[in-house]
Design an enzyme around this catalytic site. Structure first.
Site, PDB file in Angstrom:
ATOM      1  N   ASP A 108       0.835  -1.200   0.000  1.00 18.26           N
ATOM      2  CA  ASP A 108       0.000   0.000   0.000  1.00 18.26           C
ATOM      3  C   ASP A 108       0.876   1.259   0.000  1.00 18.26           C
ATOM      4  O   ASP A 108       2.085   1.209   0.299  1.00 18.26           O
ATOM      5  CB  ASP A 108      -0.894  -0.037   1.255  1.00 18.26           C
ATOM      6  CG  ASP A 108      -2.201   0.706   1.078  1.00 18.26           C
ATOM      7  OD1 ASP A 108      -2.304   1.511   0.146  1.00 18.26           O
ATOM      8  OD2 ASP A 108      -3.116   0.481   1.902  1.00 18.26           O
ATOM      9  N   ASP A 166     -10.748   1.952  -3.474  1.00 22.83           N
ATOM     10  CA  ASP A 166     -11.213   1.613  -2.130  1.00 22.83           C
ATOM     11  C   ASP A 166     -12.727   1.491  -2.060  1.00 22.83           C
ATOM     12  O   ASP A 166     -13.256   1.143  -1.004  1.00 22.83           O
ATOM     13  CB  ASP A 166     -10.751   2.671  -1.121  1.00 22.83           C
ATOM     14  CG  ASP A 166      -9.444   2.259  -0.461  1.00 22.83           C
ATOM     15  OD1 ASP A 166      -9.034   1.100  -0.638  1.00 22.83           O
ATOM     16  OD2 ASP A 166      -8.837   3.106   0.218  1.00 22.83           O
TER      17      ASP A 166
HETATM   18  C1  DGJ Z   1      -5.822   1.860   1.942  1.00 20.10           C
HETATM   19  C2  DGJ Z   1      -6.175   0.668   1.110  1.00 20.10           C
HETATM   20  O1  DGJ Z   1      -6.644   1.060  -0.131  1.00 20.10           O
HETATM   21  C3  DGJ Z   1      -7.193  -0.190   1.854  1.00 20.10           C
HETATM   22  O2  DGJ Z   1      -7.589  -1.254   1.052  1.00 20.10           O
HETATM   23  C4  DGJ Z   1      -6.582  -0.648   3.140  1.00 20.10           C
HETATM   24  O3  DGJ Z   1      -5.525  -1.515   2.878  1.00 20.10           O
HETATM   25  C5  DGJ Z   1      -6.134   0.543   3.958  1.00 20.10           C
HETATM   26  N1  DGJ Z   1      -5.279   1.425   3.204  1.00 20.10           N
HETATM   27  C6  DGJ Z   1      -5.406   0.087   5.174  1.00 20.10           C
HETATM   28  O4  DGJ Z   1      -4.872   1.133   5.883  1.00 20.10           O
END
Ligand code: DGJ
Length: 735
Positions: A471, A535
């Protein structure tokens, strides 16, 4: 696109008495015009004139050319002297600049202590390999190596490498890959977006001038231009000529197109270099990220088809079945608790999940998003026995185990930040604005790089990780190291780190995520196996995001999960059937606390997973198109196997229809003489629809020639917003 494999046909020899001598060991005699051919595309490059090469043609393959035709093509392209212009005809080269006569945005920009460089390039070496052209050029104090390669899918990759051959440093502020397109272009397509709404298309008429889209986010960005395409007026998903470009890069970028009154239109891309960011010492080189150029005469789906074919031909393209994922993020967020996660794993395995990914929250001090980033050891309070209990449970259930990392980031409240303030790309005492309470580590710092490599490797080895979700959750504003802008070198170092981890553990798969879909590009995908597209798990939003992500990427690279009934990001409710139908067209998974599901919901999920596991071989290898639905409120997505014996087609509605009778659903690309059985996918529910009685064939199934399905189509039900019909087509054996 069944055209012959790529080949380079040298033009007939042409005496070039005025050319500089070839470099030492230069293998070939001078050939003035080169033709790269592949996948029905030709790129004709003229290296005969003084200065850098000129592209005479980039577009449809020109077929066999008789001796003398290339010289004829050059003559046909030769420009007159326009009114009120330079006294001599001037060349539009691979790196257009003022010295050539080009007055748009330059392809190259540099200075030495304020003295502007206007290089007088001369080609010193030309090398060809099958489907590749390498040109070396020199100017006073500079050397330029340009690589062009055209693959069997017709995708052209272009990169420059600049070397400072002078005794003084060179400050480089621009080096871009640029190609001329057809004069007949009239419209421009590129993309924008925001968190949970990535890759929103924007289309406009082509206007005169040098137009630049800059990204300055330090990462690809939610609003990345993504793909910039110039097209003939009115181009659509399946018609019109397009010349498109993408930068295979995850840092700051420039997407540009130029339509000047005195020149052919251009498209191009390059890294965005800030003042002082790249200074080349004597002997040092700078290589651009690769510009990926695609031409098609078959609309945006034609561009996608070439890119998908090109990506699938990569040796490192993920080949095995894309496993069904259970990601813990929206199920538990930071509430890591062994009993709860073990129950989640049990339920996941019982419905057919194949990979369990423990998301954010497992490492030292990470009880919420305000602390812990940087400290990549397991939190002993939450996980007193390490991650072994959950990893062992997951494995004993027959699933793979994956883990979340965010290696490039640090929270000020972390041991790493306290111990190594000098490793930061954004110094913690510099008043730089925080983003999700976090700052950026300078991965280009050798000690920081080594720390990350070791810390991640230790965890990967201890738990035998199959998968990392990598991430990256903030833009890199004010990313400066020792006074110098440093996004570019930092991004290169992130790539090196990914490459190193993969080289050490070839079976490890990595997902690229950045606050959802802010790092979706072909640079990161050279070293990762899928992207997290967004997301948002709201299927209505996802339909639009995935539809355009599919312009660049085939379905197997696009992570898509079934979320809870009410989406956490939009608070909108959607049926489970619709959520399943949306996730099916991707690298599918679940992100939902399924321990709270009813038995009925678990049955539906089990059936959806069974459909995915049965169909993924086709979905992840077939040709993807977006048939016209005749209606802005519905999207159709079709995947047809390479031999055209099978297809899966999804019709999904996100807004009400403007007609009471849904337009016929026509399916292009089928074998016209083959007879196809058409029926809803057996494992999935047929939507109720809004018709008083549904179209009769839905219950009975259909058997029709491909030509009829393509030309006439089938009558779909009038779907309600939030409903999807997924059909399977199977060609009857001949005979
Ligand atoms: C952002 C990501 O896009 C989510 O899927 C998740 O992993 C969160 N960060 C976790 O902090």
């Amino acid at each position: 696109m069944n055209e012959p494999a790529s080949a380079i046909a040298p033009a007939p020899p042409h005496p070039r008495p005025d050319r500089p001598s070839r470099g030492a060991g230069a293998p070939e005699p001078a050939e003035p015009i080169r033709v790269l051919r592949g996948g029905g595309v030709a790129v004709v490059v003229d290296v005969a004139d003084d200065g850098l090469p000129q592209v005479l043609h980039w577009g449809r393959d020109l077929g066999e050319l008789a001796p003398g035709d290339l010289a004829g093509l050059r003559l046909a392209r030769a420009r007159p002297v326009s009114p009120s212009a330079l006294d001599e005809p001037w060349p539009l080269t691979l790196l257009p600049g003022e010295h050539d006569g080009w007055e748009g945005r330059p392809g190259f920009a540099a200075h030495r202590a304020g003295r502007t460089e206007h290089p007088r390039w001369a080609v010193t070496e030309v090398r060809t390999e099958p489907a590749r052209l390498h040109v070396r050029a020199a100017a006073d104090g500079l050397a330029l190596d340009t690589d062009l390669s055209l693959d069997d899918a017709g995708v052209l990759r272009l990169a420059h490498e600049l070397t400072n051959t002078a005794a003084e440093p060179l400050a480089l502020t621009g080096l871009e890959t640029v190609l001329p397109v057809g004069d007949r272009v009239g419209e421009v397509l590129d993309f924008t977006g925001r968190w949970t709404r990535e890759r929103a298309p924007q289309r406009r008429p082509l206007a005169q001038g040098s137009h630049v889209r800059e990204t300055r986010r330090g990462r690809t960005g939610h609003d990345a231009p993504f793909v910039l395409a110039l097209g003939t007026p009115g181009f659509s998903a399946d018609a019109g000529e397009l010349w498109a470009v993408h930068l295979a890069w995850s840092g700051d970028a420039v997407y540009r197109h130029d339509a000047l009154p005195e020149a052919r239109p251009l498209v191009g891309v390059g890294p965005l270099l800030r003042a002082g960011e790249i200074e080349l010492a004597p002997g040092e080189s700078f290589r651009t990220p690769t510009g990926v150029f695609v031409w098609s005469d078959a609309g945006t789906d034609g561009i996608g088809a070439r890119l998908h074919r090109s990506l699938r031909s990569r040796p490192a393209h993920p080949r095995g079945p894309r496993p069904v994922v259970l990601n813990t993020w929206e199920a538990v967020y930071f509430q890591h608790d062994l009993a709860r996660l073990a129950a989640l794993a049990d339920t996941a395995a019982s419905i057919g999940v194949e990979r369990f990914v423990l998301d954010d929250g497992w490492f030292r001090g990470r009880r919420d998003d305000s602390a812990g980033l940087g400290d990549w050891t397991v939190d002993a309070e939450v996980w007193p026995e390490g991650l072994h209990p959950i990893a062992d449970r997951v494995r004993s259930l027959g699933m793979q185990f994956g883990l979340w990392f965010e290696p490039e980031m640090v929270n000020p409240d972390s041991d790493l930040a306290r111990a190594h303030p000098d490793w930061m790309l954004q110094p913690l005492d510099a008043g730089i604005r925080p983003w999700r309470g976090q700052y950026v580590l300078n991965v280009a710092h050798p000690a920081a790089f080594e720390y990350l490599r070791t810390a991640i490797s230790v965890i990967v080895d201890e738990y035998g990780l199959d998968y990392i979700k990598w991430d990256q959750n903030r833009d890199l504003i004010e990313a400066v190291h020792e006074g110098r802008a440093n996004v570019h070198r930092h991004t290169e170092a992130v790539y090196r780190l990914l490459d190193r981890l993969r080289a050490d553990r070839p079976s490890l798969e990595i997902e690229s995520c950045a606050s959802g879909g802010a790092r979706v590009d072909l640079g990161v995908l050279e070293r990762t196996d899928r992207v997290w597209a967004s997301d948002t798990n709201d299927p209505i939003e996802r339909l639009a995001i995935q539809r355009w992500t599919e312009l660049l990427l085939p379905l197997e690279l696009i992570g898509s999960h079934v979320g809870p009934e009410v989406a956490h990001t939009t608070h909108r409710a959607a049926s489970l059937d619709f959520r399943i139908a949306t996730a099916l067209f991707g690298s599918a998974g679940i992100e939902w606390d399924i321990t709270a599901c009813t038995p009925g919901e678990l049955d539906r999920l089990r059936e959806g997973i069974a459909a995915y596991r049965r169909l993924r071989g086709l979905l992840h290898s077939g040709a993807l198109t977006h048939p016209d639905t005749g209606d802005d409120g519905a999207t159709a997505t079709a995947v047809i196997s390479e031999d055209r014996s099978r297809a899966v087609v999804r019709l999904a509605r996100h807004a009400t229809a403007n007609r009471a009778l849904a337009p016929m659903l026509r399916i292009p690309g089928l074998d016209p003489t083959g007879r196809y059985r058409v029926a809803p996918v057996a494992e999935l529910q047929v939507p109720r629809g809004l018709d008083d009685t549904p179209p009769p064939w839905l219950a009975e199934g259909l058997l029709l020639p491909g030509a009829v399905l393509t030309e006439v189509g089938v009558q779909p039900p009038l779907l309600a917003p939030g409903e999807a019909l997924v059909l399977e087509l199977t060609r009857e054996p001949r005979g």
